[in-house]
Structures are given as C-alpha cells and as structure tokens.
Design an enzyme around this catalytic site. Structure first.
Site, PDB file in Angstrom:
ATOM      1  CG  ASP A   1      -7.750  89.064 -61.051  1.00  0.00           C
ATOM      2  OD1 ASP A   1      -8.900  88.793 -61.437  1.00  0.00           O
ATOM      3  OD2 ASP A   1      -7.516  89.756 -60.050  1.00  0.00           O
TER       4      ASP A   1
ATOM      5  CE  LYS B   1     -11.209  91.040 -41.483  1.00  0.00           C
ATOM      6  NZ  LYS B   1     -10.049  91.780 -42.030  1.00  0.00           N
TER       7      LYS B   1
ATOM      8  CB  SER C   1      -8.180  87.399 -44.923  1.00  0.00           C
ATOM      9  OG  SER C   1      -7.291  88.453 -44.692  1.00  0.00           O
TER      10      SER C   1
END
Length: 706
Positions: free
Chosen positions: A480, A494, A469
């Site tokens: 990224d 998740k 999460s």
C-alpha cells in the site's frame, strides 16, 4: 472434496449393516451444565462474533443440517427417510438449542451411534470372507467425494455403497504393496479400533459436535472447546510442545498437515509437507505402525505427541504433485520443542549478474513474527524480537554493500501483531500499518507513530500461500505504501482475530475482529495478491482461508491517507514482462509450472475405479508424466535422464540416511544455503531489474563499488 476442519467424529469408514442386526447402545443424555453452556454459547456468539448473526429460524435450520452432515458427511449412514425425519425438528431447533434444550441433537446422535455400532460389528465379523469374495477385475467406480453423493434411498443402496467403500479401502492397500494375507487383518483392526471408540463416546463428545455444527457456521476459526480440549488447546492446534511442530486438521477420514511450524522438528527433518495425509503412526525406531484412518483429530494428536528426544514415525500419503492416492512414505521425526532462537530471522547475500557486472542483493528470511514477552517484561535490554533482529541484519547487510534487500516471508504463518507493525516501521518513515475493526464496528489503527530513520533502499517481499496473518499485514502495508514489490503466490487470507471466552463448561474461541489494510482492503479470504505472481506448489482448493467452509468474506472499509514512496504501478508491468521473458528459458521455473499443472490434473477427482488394472495404469501414467517433467529439467541442466523416479540422485544418500531422513542434528540453514532456490533467485533478478530501470547506469557503478 470436503474441506471442513472438524475436531468432531470422522466416522465415515463404514461398510455393511445387516438389517436384522440390532444392538442396544447406551443412550447418552445431556447434562444441566451443557444446557446452561448452550444458552451461553448462543448469547456469546450473537454478542461477540464479527458476523453479527442471530440464531433465528434460518440459522437454526442450517445448524441442524450441518450437524447431520458433521455426523455423516460421507452419506454412508443415514437414508433419505432418516434425514426427512430429522428435518421435521427444524422448526423447533431455534427455540430448543438457544434455551438449552438439547434433546434433538442427542436423539440424532444416539440413532447414529446405535447404527454405527451395529455396522462396525458386522464389518469385523464378516471382513475375511468379504475380502475373499472381492473381484478386482470388475469395471465399477466408487464416488470418493462425499459432497457428490446424495442420501441413499434405502438400506439396499447404502449396502451397495458400503460394499464399494470397503473394496476401495482394500484396493488401496493392495496398490500400496501391502501383503495379500495382511489386508483383511489391517482393515479388521481399523474397524475394531473404531468399534472400541463407539463405547467411549460421552455427553461431552456429543455436545462438542452439536455446538461446533453451529459455531462453524459463523466462521471456521470459531470453535467450542470441551473441558478436555480446553486443557490441550495449544497442543491440539500446534504440536510444537514436545511434538513434531505441525498444525493438523481433519479432512474426511484423514488427518492432514495444514502447516509446518518454522524451526520445529518436522521443518528441520524436511520430508513432511502441507497437504500430506497421515495414515499411520509408529513409536520409536521399530514400534508397530498404528493405522489412524478414521480417527478423531485429538486422538491422532495424542498419538503423535511424546517426550522430548523420542522418535515418532509417520506413514503419510503425499500431497505433492503427481503422487498417487495409494502412495505411502515413512517419515521419522525426533520430537522436540520449538526454540525461539531457532525461529530468528537469518540473512544471506545473493550475487546476481547485471550485464557484465555483479549486484549484491541481501536476503532476510523471517520464519515467524516472534517476541520474547517475558524478557521484555523483565526489562532485559537485549530481549529477542523480529524487529530487533531484522534491524541488526539490515545494518550488517548495508555494511556488506548490498544494493537492495529481499524480505522472505514464505511459509511464515504469522505471530505477534505488534512485531508486524514494528517491522513495517523499519521500512517507512512513519504512518499506520493496519486497521482493526471490532464486532462493535469500532476501528482502531496501529503503526509507526513517530518519525525516525528507516531503510530506504530497494525492497522486494516474497510471500506464498502459507504466508498468513502478521505476514499479510506486513506485506499489505509495504504494498500500500508502494515501498516495495510483492512477489510470489497469493497469501493465505486469514484476516481475523479470535478471543477465548470461558463458558459454564469449556470455552468458546470466537472471531471478534477483522484486519484491514490502510488501503481499506481486508486481508481476509482474498489475502495479499502479489504484484508479480510466481508458480505455486500449493493447491488453493486445499490450503488457505478460501478452502475453508463458511470463511468470512473479503470486504473493504474506509482507507487511511498515507504516503506513497514510489510510483511502482508504473514499473510493475515492465518488470512482469521481463519476468515472463526470462521464464521461457528457465528450466527450474518451467519445472515448477509443469508440476503445478500435474497437480491440478488430479485435484478434482471425485470418483475412482475399483478395477485394479485400471488403477495401476492410472498410477503409472501419473508417474510417467512426473518422470518426463523431471527429465526435461535434467536435460536443460545437462544431466543424464532417469529411467525411473526411483533412480534419483538422492537415492544413495537417502538409503544411507534411514529412508531418506535427515539426521536429527542437521543444520537446516546450512542445507537451505546449499539448495538452489529458483524462486528466491528470481526475486533477486526482479530487484536487479528495478535498480536498472530506475538507474540505467547502476550496472556500471556496481563494479566500481566493489
């Protein structure tokens, strides 16, 4: 193996039914409130759920199939004729359930309960003589994976299946060194307890199973909670309030540990691990152990809960590599609450070699993404949060002269989304960190909106299969932005957000949104894939989103334009090559790799022998392999080999600490510092490699800085 997370009835521990035995079971009927709730349930699922599934003929047929499977997933009760009869109602289920007609579901359940009571009664009546007649020298096998069974042709085939089932249960107790004279009694009490529960089933129980057979087709995190479960929702999902601090789930007949809550009693005690299966629970120091195989999840939860500072004892089947299915260990845990300050981020410093010199690497361990919302709302200037604590620790580490930082997110199950965004802001100048796509298909972006100072030094982020999460949002953003190197194991996966919806009776927890990275990739199902992969002690078939039935798929949306802070793609292949080279001579890493291999050898076992000698030989083989792996590690460390795993160095210490249990007031952080964490050290070496590749003269300068 079946991996469905059910809070329904796990009643597959059945044996034999006489066709002549007939019992009058009270017929359970639905209420008007449940009829209204069914209509609301379908309406809310269709309207709110991210998957946008409609309760049409296909879904209603799947609902009926899943309901039958929820009741008898082990295929130990219904015959082919039963299932064929039930399937005739598939054509009408679409209109029935969505309009509040629950007759079919309750009819099937009443049939199930009727036969269940008869079978359990027969088991209790005949168990002693059945056990006395068992021959454990016969070569025969029993299929333990219910998904590998077909529906029985007739009652004779079912009776043979149940005969083997009970024999396997008895053999497991024999192999666990249960006293011979006690085995029949243990099994009898197990079935008596199940028989007692049959009479306790009510309309809420039936409706909950029937409703969840539908909700879990949408995804495993969407659930209907009956009024009773609604009241205990937080405790049922996480025993962190006057409990042991563990997230539990149903796994066939067993209650399995899905996750350990950071800084909770179980985490501090240290012996309970993810994938362990709880088979018995005892109260206090010497209370009798109550067998919980075949119990409902909420009943096991109620047994484990208790007053603060009281003791609970758990008998578990270890989920660790090399552990035999009959192996048991007893774990004693003092119940307590999880305190916010105990989940706080902590720092330490590693000193790692770089040629003839030493480079300092700072480590910040973040067990959860926390924030004291109450203190923040009160306007307290010093309220606790992950970002505030990590910001302070970063300043302290830089003052101590570290040359780079590791953020350790292993076992971090998530927490505050706000803190995941804020924490990312400590490592980037500004920009988005996450995209949230609602079921309406509207996309929101969140992140650091204003330019400000940030930590610019070298960064490595550690994750593993239990990083979930909020941890995945942070790690994905760092990856990224190419702000740091991600190492470890693929994360949990998740990437969904749930909301609670009140219904006429009970509540619906429904998946309404989905997380996406700024690259456009979802964190759902696939998780965050590390740049450099470490050996994992977690079986992805048992733990993680991909292990759950009907998990939403990974997908992509449009990316967000964002800055890239470093050309890490250019250096990662070389860093991975250096890691692979170092791994060849690293005894500790090789030990982990071999343990993973041993675990994988046993991960796909669908059937077991009912010959005691064969089972004992198989267990000895596994133990011999585990011993050989341990001795190869000891040899590489210059230590004496063990004659058996029982001769481990920790044996004397364990004996003096109540069956290997750490003292309740032991300092977990102090113990952690004493443990040689090979993976953390390796993450440090990767950070050092990065420094040396970017600045070859760094090793020369490092000593001068000291």
């Amino acid at each position: 193996m079946m991996r469905r997370t059910l809070t329904a009835l796990t009643l597959n521990c059945l044996f034999w039914l006489s066709a002549a035995t007939v019992h009058a079971v009270t017929q359970i009927e639905p209420s008007e409130a449940q009829a209204d709730t069914a209509r609301e349930l379908v309406e809310q699922l269709e309207k709110r759920h991210y998957a946008k599934l409609h309760y049409d003929e296909n879904l209603s047929t799947a609902h009926l199939e899943n309901y039958i499977d929820s009741l008898d997933g082990g295929k130990m009760f219904f015959t082919q004729a039963d299932v064929a009869e039930f399937r005739k109602y598939a054509a009408t289920t679409e209109n029935d359930f969505s309009s509040g007609n629950l007759g079919v579901g309750f009819m099937i359940f009443n049939r199930f309960a009727e036969r269940l009571e008869a079978r359990l009664t027969r088991v209790v009546e005949t168990l002693p003589e059945r056990y006395a007649a068992m021959d454990f020298t016969v070569d025969e096998d029993f299929v333990i994976n219910g998904e590998k069974r077909t529906w029985a042709m007739d009652s004779d085939e079912l009776e043979e299946r149940w005969r083997k089932h009970l024999k396997n249960q008895a053999l497991s107790l024999r192999l666990a060194d249960k006293d011979e004279e006690d085995i029949a009694s243990v099994l009898s009490k197990r079935y008596q307890r199940q028989l007692k529960r049959v009479a306790q089933y009510n309309a809420q129980d039936v409706f909950q199973v029937y409703a969840n057979a539908l909700t879990e087709l949408y995804d495993p995190h969407s659930n209907y909670l009956s009024p009773r479960r609604s009241e205990n929702f937080n405790i049922n999902m996480s025993l962190s309030l006057e409990g042991i601090g563990a997230v539990l789930q149903s796994d066939d007949d067993y209650t399995k540990v899905a996750r350990i809550v950071a800084a909770g009693p179980a985490d501090k005690q240290g012996d309970l691990k993810p994938s362990d299966r709880i088979v018995a629970v005892g109260q206090g120091e010497e209370g009798p152990m109550e067998d919980v195989i075949g119990w409902r999840l909420d009943e096991v939860v109620d047994l484990i809960r208790g007053p603060k500072d009281s003791t609970v004892r758990l008998s578990v089947m270890p989920g660790t590599p090399g552990a035999a299915t009959e192996e048991r260990k007893t774990i004693k845990i003092v119940r307590n609450t999880v305190k916010l300050e105990e989940q706080s981020a902590q720092k330490r410093v590693l000193e790692l070699p770089a040629g003839d010199d030493t480079i300092k690497v700072g480590v910040i361990d973040i067990p959860a993404f926390y924030i004291d919302f109450d203190a923040m709302r009160r306007g307290d200037d010093d309220y606790k949060s992950t970002t505030r604590d990590v910001g302070r620790l970063l300043e302290e580490l830089q003052t101590e002269g570290v040359d780079g930082v590791i953020i350790d997110l292993r076992n971090n199950g998530g927490g505050s989304l706000q803190e995941a965004n804020e924490l990312t802001g400590l490592f980037i100048e500004y920009g988005p960190t996450v995209q949230i796509r609602h079921s309406s298909r509207r996309v929101w972006r969140d992140g650091k909106r204003l330019r400000s100072a940030y930590y610019e030094g070298p960064l490595v982020v550690m994750i593993n299969r239990l990083s979930a999460s909020a941890s995945e949002i942070f790690a994905g953003a760092i990856q990224d932005y190419e702000r740091g190197i991600i190492v470890g194991d693929r994360s949990f996966g998740k990437g969904t957000v749930q909301t609670m919806v009140p219904l006429k009776e009970g509540q619906l927890k429904v998946t309404e949104s989905k997380f996406y990275r700024i690259s456009g990739d979802s964190t759902q199902h696939r998780g965050v894939v590390p740049d450099i992969t470490f050996p994992s002690m977690f079986n992805a078939e048992e733990i993680g989103e991909s292990s759950l039935d009907h998990a939403l798929a990974w997908d992509q949306i449009n990316p967000v334009r964002h800055r890239r802070y470093g050309d890490l793609d250019a250096v990662i292949p070389e860093l991975a090559a250096l890691f692979d080279e170092r791994k060849k001579d690293n005894a500790e890493l090789n030990y982990l790799v071999e343990q993973v291999s041993l675990a994988n050898d046993d991960s796909d076992v669908d059937s077991v022998s009912l010959n005691e000698a064969v089972r004992r030989a198989r267990r000895e083989t596994r133990m011999s392999k585990a011993l050989a792996i341990e001795n190869r590690r000891r040899s590489a460390r210059g230590e004496e080999p063990l004659a058996s795993l029982d001769d481990d160095d920790r044996g004397e210490e364990d004996e003096n600490s109540s069956d290997g249990l750490a003292a309740a007031d032991a300092d977990p952080d102090e113990n952690k510092d004493e443990v040689d964490d090979v993976l953390l050290t390796e993450a440090g070496h990767i950070l050092v490699d990065t420094l040396l590749m970017r600045e070859p003269s760094y090793a020369v300068n490092a000593k001068k800085k000291d």
